[in-house]
Motif scaffolding. Sequence first.
Motif, PDB file in Angstrom:
ATOM      1  N   GLU A  11      -7.020  23.851  58.188  1.00  0.00           N
ATOM      2  CA  GLU A  11      -8.229  23.955  57.370  1.00  0.00           C
ATOM      3  C   GLU A  11      -8.579  22.607  56.744  1.00  0.00           C
ATOM      4  O   GLU A  11      -9.734  22.337  56.464  1.00  0.00           O
ATOM      5  N   ASN A  12      -7.570  21.766  56.526  1.00  0.00           N
ATOM      6  CA  ASN A  12      -7.771  20.469  55.875  1.00  0.00           C
ATOM      7  C   ASN A  12      -7.591  19.284  56.817  1.00  0.00           C
ATOM      8  O   ASN A  12      -7.497  18.156  56.356  1.00  0.00           O
ATOM      9  N   HIS A  13      -7.488  19.541  58.105  1.00  0.00           N
ATOM     10  CA  HIS A  13      -7.275  18.473  59.079  1.00  0.00           C
ATOM     11  C   HIS A  13      -8.180  18.663  60.295  1.00  0.00           C
ATOM     12  O   HIS A  13      -8.419  19.791  60.715  1.00  0.00           O
ATOM     13  N   ASP A  14      -8.632  17.555  60.833  1.00  0.00           N
ATOM     14  CA  ASP A  14      -9.329  17.598  62.113  1.00  0.00           C
ATOM     15  C   ASP A  14      -8.329  17.460  63.246  1.00  0.00           C
ATOM     16  O   ASP A  14      -8.484  18.052  64.303  1.00  0.00           O
ATOM     17  N   GLU A  15      -7.292  16.657  62.991  1.00  0.00           N
ATOM     18  CA  GLU A  15      -6.249  16.417  63.988  1.00  0.00           C
ATOM     19  C   GLU A  15      -4.989  15.965  63.270  1.00  0.00           C
ATOM     20  O   GLU A  15      -5.055  15.303  62.231  1.00  0.00           O
ATOM     21  N   TRP A  16      -3.857  16.333  63.823  1.00  0.00           N
ATOM     22  CA  TRP A  16      -2.564  15.879  63.315  1.00  0.00           C
ATOM     23  C   TRP A  16      -1.693  15.553  64.513  1.00  0.00           C
ATOM     24  O   TRP A  16      -1.684  16.286  65.504  1.00  0.00           O
ATOM     25  N   ALA A  17      -0.935  14.449  64.422  1.00  0.00           N
ATOM     26  CA  ALA A  17      -0.013  14.089  65.497  1.00  0.00           C
ATOM     27  C   ALA A  17       1.264  13.541  64.892  1.00  0.00           C
ATOM     28  O   ALA A  17       1.241  12.819  63.891  1.00  0.00           O
ATOM     29  N   GLY A  18       2.391  13.906  65.491  1.00  0.00           N
ATOM     30  CA  GLY A  18       3.680  13.422  65.027  1.00  0.00           C
ATOM     31  C   GLY A  18       4.813  14.196  65.664  1.00  0.00           C
ATOM     32  O   GLY A  18       4.609  14.998  66.572  1.00  0.00           O
ATOM     33  N   GLU A  19       6.000  13.942  65.158  1.00  0.00           N
ATOM     34  CA  GLU A  19       7.181  14.628  65.676  1.00  0.00           C
ATOM     35  C   GLU A  19       7.273  16.034  65.099  1.00  0.00           C
ATOM     36  O   GLU A  19       6.821  16.276  63.974  1.00  0.00           O
ATOM     37  N   PRO A  20       7.869  16.954  65.844  1.00  0.00           N
ATOM     38  CA  PRO A  20       8.001  18.327  65.361  1.00  0.00           C
ATOM     39  C   PRO A  20       8.720  18.438  64.010  1.00  0.00           C
ATOM     40  O   PRO A  20       8.376  19.301  63.204  1.00  0.00           O
ATOM     41  N   SER A  21       9.667  17.554  63.752  1.00  0.00           N
ATOM     42  CA  SER A  21      10.368  17.608  62.461  1.00  0.00           C
ATOM     43  C   SER A  21       9.411  17.309  61.307  1.00  0.00           C
ATOM     44  O   SER A  21       9.490  17.938  60.245  1.00  0.00           O
ATOM     45  N   ALA A  22       8.484  16.375  61.504  1.00  0.00           N
ATOM     46  CA  ALA A  22       7.492  16.073  60.471  1.00  0.00           C
ATOM     47  C   ALA A  22       6.522  17.239  60.306  1.00  0.00           C
ATOM     48  O   ALA A  22       6.123  17.579  59.186  1.00  0.00           O
ATOM     49  N   LEU A  23       6.144  17.854  61.421  1.00  0.00           N
ATOM     50  CA  LEU A  23       5.251  19.009  61.352  1.00  0.00           C
ATOM     51  C   LEU A  23       5.921  20.168  60.616  1.00  0.00           C
ATOM     52  O   LEU A  23       5.279  20.847  59.811  1.00  0.00           O
ATOM     53  N   LEU A  50      10.665  25.294  66.054  1.00  0.00           N
ATOM     54  CA  LEU A  50       9.233  25.214  65.804  1.00  0.00           C
ATOM     55  C   LEU A  50       8.477  24.988  67.108  1.00  0.00           C
ATOM     56  O   LEU A  50       7.451  25.624  67.357  1.00  0.00           O
ATOM     57  N   THR A  51       8.981  24.119  67.950  1.00  0.00           N
ATOM     58  CA  THR A  51       8.344  23.850  69.238  1.00  0.00           C
ATOM     59  C   THR A  51       8.238  25.130  70.061  1.00  0.00           C
ATOM     60  O   THR A  51       7.198  25.416  70.653  1.00  0.00           O
ATOM     61  N   ARG A  52       9.287  25.929  70.070  1.00  0.00           N
ATOM     62  CA  ARG A  52       9.251  27.203  70.802  1.00  0.00           C
ATOM     63  C   ARG A  52       8.234  28.166  70.196  1.00  0.00           C
ATOM     64  O   ARG A  52       7.492  28.837  70.912  1.00  0.00           O
ATOM     65  N   ARG A  53       8.221  28.238  68.868  1.00  0.00           N
ATOM     66  CA  ARG A  53       7.270  29.137  68.191  1.00  0.00           C
ATOM     67  C   ARG A  53       5.829  28.704  68.469  1.00  0.00           C
ATOM     68  O   ARG A  53       4.949  29.539  68.666  1.00  0.00           O
ATOM     69  N   LEU A  54       5.581  27.391  68.490  1.00  0.00           N
ATOM     70  CA  LEU A  54       4.241  26.903  68.809  1.00  0.00           C
ATOM     71  C   LEU A  54       3.848  27.289  70.230  1.00  0.00           C
ATOM     72  O   LEU A  54       2.697  27.647  70.482  1.00  0.00           O
ATOM     73  N   ASN A  55       4.793  27.218  71.149  1.00  0.00           N
ATOM     74  CA  ASN A  55       4.515  27.647  72.521  1.00  0.00           C
ATOM     75  C   ASN A  55       4.166  29.136  72.558  1.00  0.00           C
ATOM     76  O   ASN A  55       3.296  29.555  73.321  1.00  0.00           O
ATOM     77  N   ASP A  56       4.838  29.926  71.733  1.00  0.00           N
ATOM     78  CA  ASP A  56       4.592  31.370  71.695  1.00  0.00           C
ATOM     79  C   ASP A  56       3.189  31.707  71.198  1.00  0.00           C
ATOM     80  O   ASP A  56       2.596  32.691  71.643  1.00  0.00           O
ATOM     81  N   VAL A  57       2.673  30.918  70.252  1.00  0.00           N
ATOM     82  CA  VAL A  57       1.375  31.237  69.635  1.00  0.00           C
ATOM     83  C   VAL A  57       0.244  30.337  70.132  1.00  0.00           C
ATOM     84  O   VAL A  57      -0.881  30.438  69.649  1.00  0.00           O
ATOM     85  N   ARG A  58       0.537  29.484  71.089  1.00  0.00           N
ATOM     86  CA  ARG A  58      -0.456  28.517  71.594  1.00  0.00           C
ATOM     87  C   ARG A  58      -1.760  29.202  72.026  1.00  0.00           C
ATOM     88  O   ARG A  58      -2.853  28.780  71.642  1.00  0.00           O
ATOM     89  N   LYS A  67      -6.057  23.591  69.266  1.00  0.00           N
ATOM     90  CA  LYS A  67      -5.356  23.200  70.490  1.00  0.00           C
ATOM     91  C   LYS A  67      -4.046  22.496  70.124  1.00  0.00           C
ATOM     92  O   LYS A  67      -4.017  21.643  69.242  1.00  0.00           O
ATOM     93  N   ILE A  68      -2.962  22.865  70.803  1.00  0.00           N
ATOM     94  CA  ILE A  68      -1.655  22.236  70.605  1.00  0.00           C
ATOM     95  C   ILE A  68      -1.282  21.521  71.890  1.00  0.00           C
ATOM     96  O   ILE A  68      -1.245  22.123  72.955  1.00  0.00           O
ATOM     97  N   LEU A  69      -1.005  20.234  71.764  1.00  0.00           N
ATOM     98  CA  LEU A  69      -0.639  19.407  72.913  1.00  0.00           C
ATOM     99  C   LEU A  69       0.715  18.766  72.665  1.00  0.00           C
ATOM    100  O   LEU A  69       1.058  18.440  71.540  1.00  0.00           O
ATOM    101  N   ARG A  70       1.460  18.580  73.748  1.00  0.00           N
ATOM    102  CA  ARG A  70       2.756  17.878  73.650  1.00  0.00           C
ATOM    103  C   ARG A  70       2.747  16.712  74.606  1.00  0.00           C
ATOM    104  O   ARG A  70       2.236  16.809  75.715  1.00  0.00           O
ATOM    105  N   THR A  78       3.877  15.900  69.065  1.00  0.00           N
ATOM    106  CA  THR A  78       3.004  17.060  69.120  1.00  0.00           C
ATOM    107  C   THR A  78       1.678  16.682  68.489  1.00  0.00           C
ATOM    108  O   THR A  78       1.651  16.002  67.467  1.00  0.00           O
ATOM    109  N   THR A  79       0.599  17.103  69.104  1.00  0.00           N
ATOM    110  CA  THR A  79      -0.730  16.891  68.553  1.00  0.00           C
ATOM    111  C   THR A  79      -1.387  18.243  68.366  1.00  0.00           C
ATOM    112  O   THR A  79      -1.347  19.092  69.253  1.00  0.00           O
ATOM    113  N   ILE A  80      -1.969  18.438  67.189  1.00  0.00           N
ATOM    114  CA  ILE A  80      -2.708  19.656  66.895  1.00  0.00           C
ATOM    115  C   ILE A  80      -4.111  19.217  66.524  1.00  0.00           C
ATOM    116  O   ILE A  80      -4.286  18.342  65.673  1.00  0.00           O
ATOM    117  N   LYS A  81      -5.101  19.804  67.176  1.00  0.00           N
ATOM    118  CA  LYS A  81      -6.467  19.421  66.863  1.00  0.00           C
ATOM    119  C   LYS A  81      -7.409  20.582  67.137  1.00  0.00           C
ATOM    120  O   LYS A  81      -7.061  21.526  67.843  1.00  0.00           O
TER     121      LYS A  81
END
Length: 97
Positions: A11-23, A50-58, A67-70, A78-81
């Motif tokens: 809701e507060n981001h257009d895009e986020w990118a970084g390592e899964p641990s930071a996410l 978290l990476t697995r859970r993101l794959n589950d809800v992609r 959109k979730i990209l790796r 990981t990039t979320i946008k």
Amino acid sequence: PVAFAVMAFMENHDEWAGEPSALLKELEAVAIEEKIDTKDRMWPKAAHVLTRRLNDVRANLLDIGIKILRDHSTRRRTTIKWSSENTVRSVRSVREP
């Protein structure tokens, strides 16, 4: 709970990118704000989960435009946008009365 946290985070981001641990840290902060139970068994306790859970809800997130990209070269980024694509899967014609 992960999908809800991602929706609230975006809701507060257009895009986020970084390592899964930071996410995971970012989503944990959102979870506190949104009163998401991080003790729930579905809440990831580690970045690889978290990476697995993101794959589950992609697909579900894509349906609402997130959109979730790796990065497949490293699998560490990981990039979320917000998707610029139309998220409506099908439209049926409507006849006027």
